[in-house]
Design a protein around this motif. Structure first.
Motif, mmCIF file in Angstrom:
data_model
loop_
_atom_site.group_PDB
_atom_site.id
_atom_site.type_symbol
_atom_site.label_atom_id
_atom_site.label_comp_id
_atom_site.label_asym_id
_atom_site.label_seq_id
_atom_site.Cartn_x
_atom_site.Cartn_y
_atom_site.Cartn_z
ATOM 1 N N UNK A 124 0.991 -1.194 0.115
ATOM 2 C CA UNK A 124 -0.123 0.003 0.113
ATOM 3 C C UNK A 124 0.642 1.146 0.153
ATOM 4 N N UNK A 125 0.608 2.095 -1.147
ATOM 5 C CA UNK A 125 1.407 3.209 -1.001
ATOM 6 C C UNK A 125 0.465 4.474 -0.484
ATOM 7 N N UNK A 126 1.348 5.502 0.131
ATOM 8 C CA UNK A 126 0.740 6.552 0.951
ATOM 9 C C UNK A 126 0.879 7.608 -0.119
ATOM 10 N N UNK A 127 0.090 7.960 -0.956
ATOM 11 C CA UNK A 127 0.185 8.875 -2.018
ATOM 12 C C UNK A 127 0.539 10.140 -1.652
ATOM 13 N N UNK A 132 9.000 15.892 4.497
ATOM 14 C CA UNK A 132 9.807 16.266 5.601
ATOM 15 C C UNK A 132 9.151 15.797 6.387
ATOM 16 N N UNK A 133 7.822 15.555 6.632
ATOM 17 C CA UNK A 133 7.082 14.953 7.709
ATOM 18 C C UNK A 133 7.605 13.594 7.752
ATOM 19 N N UNK A 156 3.782 7.393 14.126
ATOM 20 C CA UNK A 156 3.944 7.089 12.447
ATOM 21 C C UNK A 156 3.018 6.266 12.228
ATOM 22 N N UNK A 157 2.412 5.345 12.816
ATOM 23 C CA UNK A 157 1.318 4.471 12.427
ATOM 24 C C UNK A 157 0.019 5.434 12.217
ATOM 25 N N UNK A 158 -0.092 6.178 13.416
ATOM 26 C CA UNK A 158 -1.323 7.008 13.569
ATOM 27 C C UNK A 158 -1.558 7.867 12.367
ATOM 28 N N UNK A 159 -0.167 8.687 12.011
ATOM 29 C CA UNK A 159 -0.100 9.326 10.835
ATOM 30 C C UNK A 159 -0.721 8.864 9.231
#
Length: 304
Positions: A124-127, A132-133, A156-159
């Motif tokens: 799964x890609x987070x497009x 920077x984040x 990180x998982x929550x974001x």
């Protein structure tokens, strides 16, 4: 700065518990097509090239962030004309199903991450995730340990969970349940298949590697990967064929034998079954799309 570094084999074989971080530049011996039991969050920091996730082929650029599930073969290949060497190309966080299983059993609040982990079985890609984040979040995991590392990992998982633009990549979904320990036992065979897909990979040979009967091996393999042994081998071979169809002008018959099939009819049948098109049709589509700096897989998944 505290950094955990370890080689490819350690990522694959020694991640039983906890959260591990690694980073590397380009060129690197760690850049190769491979599969392993742990989950992998992979952030590209620099360079451009092609990404291979299962049977997905696409372009990558700085900022690409992908969650790869257990046993999904993957690799990032940098363009040959890219100026190098590069000190930092990849930032990677690796964690096991065992760790996730413990959290899922212990905290109801973690259950909302399950949908994201399910998507990872296809990659799964987070497009368009902010580079920077992402670097900041990965850096916190790199530079901490103990409880601070765990909290940075959960942040990180929550974001990622709340990121609205996700897309699955590979059509060949590989399922590995969080609650089984069989994945750890089968992992050696999965890596062997990824490295030796061109060879004659019999059920007897693979079961002997683990000193198991063929029937016991078959049960554990199917439970760990979500595929029968022969189906999994065919998926890996078709995935590799997709790479060669995109990367070369080799004859399809030559690719068929090169990836381990013993006749063209069998190769075509399995290819159409998994990809929904013939190898020739696939080559025309993927080479045209990549020539336009696109990916053949475009669906975006919006998640609550």
């Amino acid at each position: 700065m505290k950094t955990d570094t370890f080689n490819q084999v350690e990522i694959i074989e020694n991640v039983d518990d906890g959260i591990y971080y690694l980073e590397h530049g380009w060129p690197s011996d760690l850049i190769r097509w491979h599969a392993h039991a742990p989950y992998e969050l992979h952030l590209i920091v620099s360079t451009h090239g092609k990404v291979f996730i299962g049977d997905h082929i696409g372009r990558y650029k700085p900022g690409q962030l992908i969650l790869v599930g257990p046993h999904v073969p993957h690799n990032w290949v940098t363009n040959k004309d890219e100026p190098g060497p590069v000190a930092l190309r990849d930032m990677v966080v690796v964690f096991s199903h065992k760790s996730m299983d413990h959290m899922l059993q212990g905290f109801n609040e973690i259950q909302e991450l399950m949908s994201m982990f399910e998507l990872s079985h296809s990659g799964v890609e987070f497009v368009d995730f902010d580079l920077s984040l992402a670097m900041d979040l990965f850096g916190k995991i790199r530079d901490t340990s103990g409880m601070d590392r765990f909290l940075a990992f959960m942040q990180l998982l929550a974001e990622l969970k709340s990121w609205p633009h996700k897309r699955t990549l590979s059509t060949a979904k590989i399922i590995s349940p969080l609650t089984t320990s069989a994945a750890n036992k089968i992992n050696e065979v999965v890596q062997y298949i990824a490295d030796h897909y061109q060879e004659n990979l019999s059920l007897g040979k693979m079961s002997a590697m683990l000193n198991m009967s063929e029937s016991a091996f078959s049960r554990h393999f199917a439970k760990s990967t979500g595929n029968k042994f022969v189906e999994f081998v065919n998926r890996v071979r078709i995935g590799r064929a997709c790479i060669q169809l995109a990367e070369t002008n080799d004859q399809i018959s030559a690719i068929c034998f090169d990836v381990g099939f013993n006749n063209i009819t069998n190769f075509n049948r399995h290819f159409v079954k998994l990809k929904g098109k013939t190898p020739g049709e696939y080559r025309r589509i993927i080479q045209t799309n990549l020539g336009k700096d696109q990916s053949i897989v475009k669906p975006t998944i919006a998640m609550p």
